[in-house]
Design a protein around this motif. Structure first.
Motif, PDB file in Angstrom:
ATOM      1  N   ILE A  11       2.196   4.793  -5.613  1.00 48.10           N
ATOM      2  CA  ILE A  11       0.925   4.801  -6.342  1.00 48.10           C
ATOM      3  C   ILE A  11       0.706   6.171  -6.972  1.00 48.10           C
ATOM      4  CG2 ILE A  11      -1.593   4.709  -6.059  1.00 48.10           C
ATOM      5  CD1 ILE A  11      -1.034   2.447  -3.926  1.00 48.10           C
ATOM      6  N   GLU A  12       0.946   7.236  -6.202  1.00 50.46           N
ATOM      7  CA  GLU A  12       0.821   8.617  -6.727  1.00 50.46           C
ATOM      8  C   GLU A  12       1.774   8.831  -7.902  1.00 50.46           C
ATOM      9  OE1 GLU A  12      -0.584  11.747  -5.551  1.00 50.46           O
ATOM     10  OE2 GLU A  12      -1.765  10.953  -3.891  1.00 50.46           O
TER      11      GLU A  12
ATOM     12  N   ASN B 110       0.856  -1.183   0.000  1.00 49.65           N
ATOM     13  CA  ASN B 110       0.000   0.000   0.000  1.00 49.65           C
ATOM     14  C   ASN B 110       0.896   1.238   0.000  1.00 49.65           C
ATOM     15  OD1 ASN B 110      -2.284   1.572   0.065  1.00 49.65           O
ATOM     16  ND2 ASN B 110      -2.638   1.316   2.253  1.00 49.65           N
ATOM     17  N   ASP B 111       1.894   1.244  -0.863  1.00 51.11           N
ATOM     18  CA  ASP B 111       2.861   2.342  -0.968  1.00 51.11           C
ATOM     19  C   ASP B 111       2.191   3.537  -1.648  1.00 51.11           C
ATOM     20  OD1 ASP B 111       4.907   4.107  -1.681  1.00 51.11           O
ATOM     21  OD2 ASP B 111       6.329   2.503  -2.143  1.00 51.11           O
ATOM     22  N   ARG B 112       1.607   4.418  -0.859  1.00 50.29           N
ATOM     23  CA  ARG B 112       0.828   5.536  -1.387  1.00 50.29           C
ATOM     24  C   ARG B 112       1.688   6.476  -2.226  1.00 50.29           C
ATOM     25  NH1 ARG B 112      -3.555   3.230  -1.699  1.00 50.29           N
ATOM     26  NH2 ARG B 112      -4.296   5.205  -2.533  1.00 50.29           N
ATOM     27  N   SER B 113       2.926   6.669  -1.841  1.00 51.29           N
ATOM     28  CA  SER B 113       3.817   7.553  -2.601  1.00 51.29           C
ATOM     29  C   SER B 113       4.074   7.001  -4.005  1.00 51.29           C
ATOM     30  CB  SER B 113       5.135   7.720  -1.837  1.00 51.29           C
ATOM     31  OG  SER B 113       6.075   8.394  -2.619  1.00 51.29           O
TER      32      SER B 113
ATOM     33  N   TRP C 112       0.500   6.970 -11.067  1.00 49.61           N
ATOM     34  CA  TRP C 112      -0.858   7.290 -11.504  1.00 49.61           C
ATOM     35  C   TRP C 112      -0.865   7.904 -12.899  1.00 49.61           C
ATOM     36  CZ3 TRP C 112      -5.583   6.102  -9.925  1.00 49.61           C
ATOM     37  CH2 TRP C 112      -6.662   6.814 -10.446  1.00 49.61           C
TER      38      TRP C 112
ATOM     39  N   GLN D  36      -5.566   8.889  -4.750  1.00 46.78           N
ATOM     40  CA  GLN D  36      -5.777   8.817  -3.304  1.00 46.78           C
ATOM     41  C   GLN D  36      -6.823   7.771  -2.912  1.00 46.78           C
ATOM     42  OE1 GLN D  36      -5.870  11.955  -4.989  1.00 46.78           O
ATOM     43  NE2 GLN D  36      -3.672  12.035  -4.584  1.00 46.78           N
ATOM     44  N   ASP D  37      -7.436   7.119  -3.879  1.00 56.68           N
ATOM     45  CA  ASP D  37      -8.459   6.114  -3.595  1.00 56.68           C
ATOM     46  C   ASP D  37      -7.855   5.044  -2.678  1.00 56.68           C
ATOM     47  OD1 ASP D  37     -10.189   3.816  -3.722  1.00 56.68           O
ATOM     48  OD2 ASP D  37     -11.064   4.641  -5.551  1.00 56.68           O
ATOM     49  N   PRO D  38      -8.454   4.819  -1.497  1.00 58.39           N
ATOM     50  CA  PRO D  38      -7.884   3.861  -0.542  1.00 58.39           C
ATOM     51  C   PRO D  38      -7.971   2.404  -1.010  1.00 58.39           C
ATOM     52  CG  PRO D  38      -9.995   4.676   0.251  1.00 58.39           C
ATOM     53  CD  PRO D  38      -9.651   5.468  -0.992  1.00 58.39           C
TER      54      PRO D  38
ATOM     55  N   ARG E 107      -4.023  -0.749  -4.585  1.00 60.04           N
ATOM     56  CA  ARG E 107      -2.818  -1.375  -4.066  1.00 60.04           C
ATOM     57  C   ARG E 107      -1.786  -1.435  -5.187  1.00 60.04           C
ATOM     58  NH1 ARG E 107      -5.224  -0.215  -0.389  1.00 60.04           N
ATOM     59  NH2 ARG E 107      -5.699  -1.360   1.516  1.00 60.04           N
TER      60      ARG E 107
END
Length: 169
Positions: A104-105, A99-102, A108, A120-122, A125
């Motif tokens: 993923i951003e 779940n590496d949000r950075s 994107w 930002q959609d939770p 993955r």
């Protein structure tokens, strides 16, 4: 790690590796193959190929059967196919779901809005694959390959329809 005999090819090992990465990036969509303990499972996914990181990334839904499969059996194979020009690549490696949000951003793209509202959609993955081996079938093009196969049928000789190379990455 098992050693694989490299296939006969006019390409050097480095040229084959370059071509493998380039074709995977150019073709984009691959069949992403996992193992569920009983069967192999394949589904089309858009690959984010980052050779400089020695990684292939995929954005996926958090609640997905493949994520559970990867936790138990992290070895995967990805297959890219450009049928119109007879170019094919497979890459195998180990996958990990995070779940590496950075990241993923960073990965994107506008087309991802077909699946999620935003980066930002939770529910998003990240699957990261570290490649370890690959195989390439690279034809000079459909017309040349067909012509060589026709000549082969006439002469009885095996056709040389392009490069085939198996390499460790």
């Amino acid at each position: 790690m098992p050693q694989h005999k490299e296939q006969k090819s006019d390409l050097s090992r480095e040229e084959a590796i370059d071509r493998i990465w380039q074709l995977a990036e150019d073709i984009d969509m691959c069949m992403f193959v996992t193992w569920d303990g009983e069967y192999t499972r394949a589904r089309p996914l858009s690959a984010r190929v980052h050779r400089n990181e020695n990684a292939i990334f995929f954005l996926v839904n958090a609640e997905s059967a493949k994520n559970g499969q990867l936790e138990r059996f992290p070895k995967v194979t990805m297959a890219w196919s450009n049928n119109s020009s007879y170019k094919y690549v497979t890459i195998s490696g180990h996958a990990k779901v995070t779940n590496d949000r950075s990241k993923i951003e960073q990965l994107w793209e506008k087309t991802d809005e077909a699946w999620w509202d935003s980066a930002q959609d939770p529910e998003i993955r990240l699957i990261t694959v570290a490649p370890d081996e690959s195989e390439l079938w690279d034809s000079p093009g459909k017309m040349v390959a067909v012509a060589k196969m026709v000549m082969s049928a006439i002469t009885g000789a095996k056709p040389d329809v392009g490069d085939n190379a198996k390499v460790e990455l």
